[in-house]
Structures are given as C-alpha cells and as structure tokens.
Design an enzyme around this catalytic site. Sequence first.
Site, PDB file in Angstrom:
ATOM      1  N   SER A 136       0.819  -1.266   0.030  1.00 53.89           N
ATOM      2  CA  SER A 136      -0.084   0.082   0.037  1.00 53.89           C
ATOM      3  C   SER A 136       0.811   1.157   0.114  1.00 53.89           C
ATOM      4  CB  SER A 136      -0.991  -0.310   1.225  1.00 53.89           C
ATOM      5  OG  SER A 136      -1.787   0.875   1.180  1.00 53.89           O
ATOM      6  N   HIS A 181      -8.534   1.562  -1.293  1.00 56.24           N
ATOM      7  CA  HIS A 181      -8.391   0.610  -2.344  1.00 56.24           C
ATOM      8  C   HIS A 181      -9.481   0.198  -2.674  1.00 56.24           C
ATOM      9  CE1 HIS A 181      -4.092   0.821  -1.183  1.00 56.24           C
ATOM     10  NE2 HIS A 181      -4.471   0.591  -0.166  1.00 56.24           N
TER      11      HIS A 181
END
Length: 391
Positions: A86, A189
């Site tokens: 991430s 996300h």
Amino acid sequence: MLAVLSPGQGAQKPGFLTPWLDLPGAGARLRWWSALAGLDLVRLGTEGDADEIRDTARTQPLLVAAALLAAEHLPMYDVTATAGHSVGELAAVALAGVVAPETAVTLAGVRGREMAAACALEPTGMSAVMGGDRDEVLAAVEAHELHPANLNGAGQIVVAGALDRLAKFAADRPAGTKVITLQVAGAFHTPYMAPAERALTAVAAGIVPADPSRILLSNADGAAVDHGREMLQRLIRQVTAPVRWDLCVRGLAGLGVTAVIELPPAGTLAGLIKRELKGSGAVPEIVTLNTPDDLAAARDLIARHGGPARPAPATRFRVVVAGGAGTFAPRGELAEGTVVAAGQVIGHVVTRKGAVEVTARGSGVLTEWLAQHDDPVAPGQPLARIGGQLS
C-alpha cells in the site's frame, strides 16, 4: 537474492521512531521531510499516541519517512529487489530510484491528506476476513456489494465498503471465517477513494520519474515494472485498486529471493510471507528491522545474500503511428499505465474524410502517449507507446 520491503498503514506503533533519532543526522533528515509533508514527523514518531498516528493524514508520510530513514543506513547497492505494501510502495519506488526520497515523502503527505478527506465523505470502513475458502469469501464480498481491498495471502482478505454492508457481511460471514473490524477511517483501495486518486494525479503530473535501478514489484499484480512512468501511474491507481500482496509474495518466490529485510515498523509483512510460503520450501531468511540494534543483522543478511542490483526483465515496446494526416483524439478513459488488448481502439485521427481508428497492434501496457488531444499529426507520426514483457 535479497529484497527490501516497506510496510503499510497499520504497522505503526507509538514511539517507534525514538531509537532512530540517536543516529547522526536522523533528526535533521526527518525535520526536512517534515517540512515537505507539512507535519512534525519527529514528534509524531516519538510522542504521538496510538490514536494520533492512526490518522491517515499523519500515518502515511510517517511510515514512508521511517522506511527511507532506515534504508539510508543499509548498503542498498547490494539489494536486488524491493516492494512495499500500500503506502509502503511509495518508499519502495524511492529505494528503486524511480523518484527521490523527498518526492516520495511529499506524495505520501498528499496521499494521506486526500484519502482522509475522501473518507469523510461517506461512512465506510474495512474488515479483515481470516480463514475460509477464498472463492467463497470473494463471492460473499461481491454479494454484499463490498470490495476486496487487500488480498494479503495466508488466508487473509481485507474487505471494504459501506459500514452497514460490512455489518451485514460480518453477521452472515462465510463458513470457517473470522471477521475483524479494522480501526481505519474508511474504505481504502476502493472506488470510494476516487477523489484522492484525482488529487494525486494532478500532483504527480509534475513528476519526471526515472526507470527502476533494481527489480521493483507492483501491488497491482506482483509483476516487476521496469518503466518509471508506468510505475508512477500504477501508484496513482493503487489508491482505488486492490493491493495484491499475495501476488507480490509469489513474485518474490518466483524470483528466487532467499532473504528479506522488512523496514520499520517491521513485522507485519514478515508474518504474511512466512504464513503464505510455509511448507513450500521457499521461505526466505528474514530480518525485521525495528531499531538501530537490528542494523548489524540486516547488513550481515545483505552480505550473505545480496549482490549487485539487477534491472527488471526487459520490455518490448511497440509504437502506434498515425495512418493519415489530421488531428488526434485519444480515447479519454485510457490513461497511461492502462493494459490494452491487441486490436483495441485507443483513439482516432480525424481527417478531412472522417475519423480513422487507431488500434493497438499487440497487447501490453499503454506506457506513454506521444501525442495529445487535438494535436495535428502527420502520416506515420508516433501516437503512443505500448510495452510488454519479453518472454
């Protein structure tokens, strides 16, 4: 072969930067990065409590700065590969030479602020799903109109979406699973982060990336990316796309990585790798680098498993050219970094006799537009570059 990994949000712990401030120049470095991020990273990393450093706007630049600070004390020239989870991918691209550390910290500051702002628009969240059958879990996620935000491997999938749908999912969870509500601000996300993606796109437009100097694995699909502009586009899209850490772990195994160093705050990624590769015979030797006391072990690991950094697999590029004279009209939804199929229409050349389709002659990644909307073009003029891995 050795890889260095950068953790993502959730790995932070109160005071985790305190021991690093004892290293020469560390305080000055963090104060410079603080100016770029618009935050006091020194105070946050040494005095911030759990709630304060859980704030997305603060956590993201703090994690990127911590990883880069620790990496400055390693012989990175002997590291072959890098990857990040991430927001940790921002540190990874800096370690691969795609952008400068200052750029990575600045982008992390923008990313964190804009994702926090997007989270405030709707009541959303995330839950970790442990165990169960993967296909059944993903089917249940879709049935509840949720999103698989992180596919971490080792029987762990993080789902995200509206809070009421997450509650219904937990009440009707798939067989053999355990659902844990995560203390996060919103649905990272997922399409809920579209405003943050747009903001990051605007800022990143001014960055001129370099091609990676070592193997750089992408969260999108675990593949090695060897073009800097493509990696920058992937970083932007990552805000709304799932993190495929499971594929990154398989990518590390496929490369034959024998050793891993996880940068601070370390431990999360090491645990995922051990569980995912358990019993495969491919579990690498791992050092979790949490304090300067761990530097000796990390340097020893590099000395035993490292080697000169190698470029990622070579890429073949196809240049798409204009078939006639006119003005170019690219398909608006096709951004750089998008995967296109052979024969797919990527735009038109508007001629005096009408519009002529421009198609991709082979599949690959739309790496770079070489002409923009309404640009006058001549027959044979390059319009776009499409790249694909050599077999």
